[in-house]
Design an enzyme around this catalytic site. Structure first.
Site, PDB file in Angstrom:
ATOM      1  N   ASP A  94       1.051  -1.444  -0.094  1.00 36.56           N
ATOM      2  CA  ASP A  94       0.214   0.021   0.040  1.00 36.56           C
ATOM      3  C   ASP A  94       0.634   1.161  -0.220  1.00 36.56           C
ATOM      4  O   ASP A  94       0.224   2.100   0.462  1.00 36.56           O
ATOM      5  CB  ASP A  94      -0.736   0.311   1.368  1.00 36.56           C
ATOM      6  CG  ASP A  94      -1.813  -1.042   1.408  1.00 36.56           C
ATOM      7  OD1 ASP A  94      -2.090  -1.048  -0.220  1.00 36.56           O
ATOM      8  OD2 ASP A  94      -2.877  -1.232   1.730  1.00 36.56           O
ATOM      9  N   ASP A 155      -6.339  -5.010  -4.207  1.00 38.17           N
ATOM     10  CA  ASP A 155      -5.960  -3.489  -4.646  1.00 38.17           C
ATOM     11  C   ASP A 155      -5.186  -3.132  -4.898  1.00 38.17           C
ATOM     12  O   ASP A 155      -4.491  -2.323  -5.517  1.00 38.17           O
ATOM     13  CB  ASP A 155      -5.935  -3.430  -3.174  1.00 38.17           C
ATOM     14  CG  ASP A 155      -6.923  -4.817  -2.321  1.00 38.17           C
ATOM     15  OD1 ASP A 155      -7.455  -5.663  -3.121  1.00 38.17           O
ATOM     16  OD2 ASP A 155      -7.547  -4.356  -1.289  1.00 38.17           O
TER      17      ASP A 155
HETATM   18  N1  GLY Z   1      -6.906  -1.569   0.209  1.00 44.60           N
HETATM   19  C1  GLY Z   1      -7.896  -2.738   0.985  1.00 44.60           C
HETATM   20  C2  GLY Z   1      -9.282  -2.097   1.011  1.00 44.60           C
HETATM   21  O1  GLY Z   1      -9.546  -1.409   0.543  1.00 44.60           O
HETATM   22  O2  GLY Z   1     -10.151  -2.445   2.029  1.00 44.60           O
END
Ligand code: GLY
EC number: 3.2.1.180
Length: 373
Positions: A94, A155
């Site tokens: 992330d 994601d």
């Molecule tokens: N990237 C984690 C979510 O979308 O909750």
């Protein structure tokens, strides 16, 4: 009201509300609200994956208004994240969500060299998560047993732009190569025949072989978590924008077509397109993120197709604005009914990235967006 007038009107409401909200929350990094008040992740969890979105909102607001207060708050958010940048176990796939809306946005607007350095450090760490045997970027860190060493998640498509940016910034194709290899793996293993996507795919981290899929934050294995679908819509079109590889645009369209075909009549997006019919749980973040992706796809397709993607995006945003936005001055959030994960205990609350992507989508319509991906 015509569409442009409508979006300009919403934009004005955003600016008016955020001026008040930002002023009274200037020292925080919010994730959600309690009784209408933002919490503060800078105190409780500086490594939380959403900690770049408040700064990102502030840069969008600064870009749209030139109000120095927004810039100061964004700079503060970015500096606070340095603690995270120094903590290896707090860095994961992330990095893009944290440092594109903060450091890279700052560098883009001001040329700040320290911000560039932060962005490049985050990109190097992200590139270091690449598993060459399976050609994927590892999602999360070790839980002490090696069990997630081969996990990749959809994601991550949204984090690849940090690598595309670094590649250009230091004239080094390795970052782009890693991003594109991950995107190729995602096309092959995450996207199903019907255009729905898996949330989690496990590979053998030593050999790279496919092992299995997981339902992750969605309803269950084989289901379609709507935010994952939205990350895929936006993520694949972004990979196309940065690489011009047609397969990514085709994949973005395929995933978007599935999303559009499953939008309920109400226009409100469920947490999972496969959740039981009587469940009724919603996730407004999925609607806002998907709208952003659809509006980008719209720019790249034929006149006929443009109409389809545009109409769907506007429908999602107008439904949100009509019934899922809170414009009261003393409530900190905008979007309501956001859900982090289907099987969590709590659902339908405010989440900061819902507000971020709603603003971004509206500003794609008014032309005020700072494009950070
Ligand atoms: N990237 C984690 C979510 O979308 O909750």
């Amino acid at each position: 009201m015509d569409e442009l007038k409508w979006s300009e009107n919403v934009s004005e409401k955003i600016k008016r509300k955020l001026e008040l909200v930002a002023e009274r929350n200037r020292n925080k990094i919010p994730y959600t609200t309690k009784d209408g008040c933002f919490d503060d992740m800078s105190e409780s969890n500086i490594c939380w994956w959403t900690n770049g979105f408040w700064g990102g909102m502030m840069w969008q607001l600064y870009n749209g208004t030139k109000n120095e207060m927004f810039r100061q708050i964004a700079e503060e958010n970015e500096k606070k994240l340095d603690k995270n940048l120094m903590e290896l176990q707090g860095l994961d796939h992330d990095n893009g969500f944290k440092w594109l809306p903060t450091a890279v946005a700052n560098y883009q607007l001001t040329g700040n060299k320290e911000s560039r350095n932060r962005g490049l450090l985050a990109a190097n760490n992200l590139a270091g998560r690449f598993n060459p045997a399976g050609a994927f970027i590892r999602a999360w860190n070790d839980k002490g047993d090696g069990s997630v060493a081969g996990w990749a998640i959809i994601d991550c498509m949204m984090n690849l732009p940090l690598l595309y940016w670094a590649s250009k910034e230091i004239n080094d194709p390795r970052f782009l190569q890693i991003a594109a290899m991950h995107a190729d793996t995602a096309v092959k293993y995450f996207v199903r025949e019907d255009g729905s996507v898996n949330h989690i795919v496990e590979f053998n981290p030593a050999t790279g072989e496919f092992v299995k899929t997981y339902g992750g934050q969605g309803y269950g294995e084989g289901s379609c978590w709507t935010r994952g679908e939205a990350w895929a819509v936006y993520g694949f079109v972004l990979s196309y924008i940065h690489t011009k590889k047609k397969e990514y645009l085709d994949t973005a369209k395929k995933v978007a077509d599935y999303f559009i075909a499953h939008i309920p009549e109400s226009g409100f997006i469920p947490v999972d397109f496969c959740q039981p019919e009587d469940c009724g749980l919603e996730d407004s973040t999925a609607a806002a993120i998907a709208a952003c992706g659809l509006l980008e796809i719209e720019k790249l397709v034929s006149e006929e197709e443009k109409k389809v993607y545009h109409k769907a995006a506007i429908g999602l945003l107008q439904a949100l604005e009509r019934e899922r936005c809170n414009w009261e001055d003393d409530i900190d959030n905008i979007l309501e009914k956001c859900t982090a994960a289907f099987h969590d205990k709590e659902h339908e609350f405010s989440i900061i990235y819902g507000d971020y992507f709603f603003i971004e989508a509206i500003w794609k319509l008014t032309g005020e967006e700072l494009f950070i991906w």
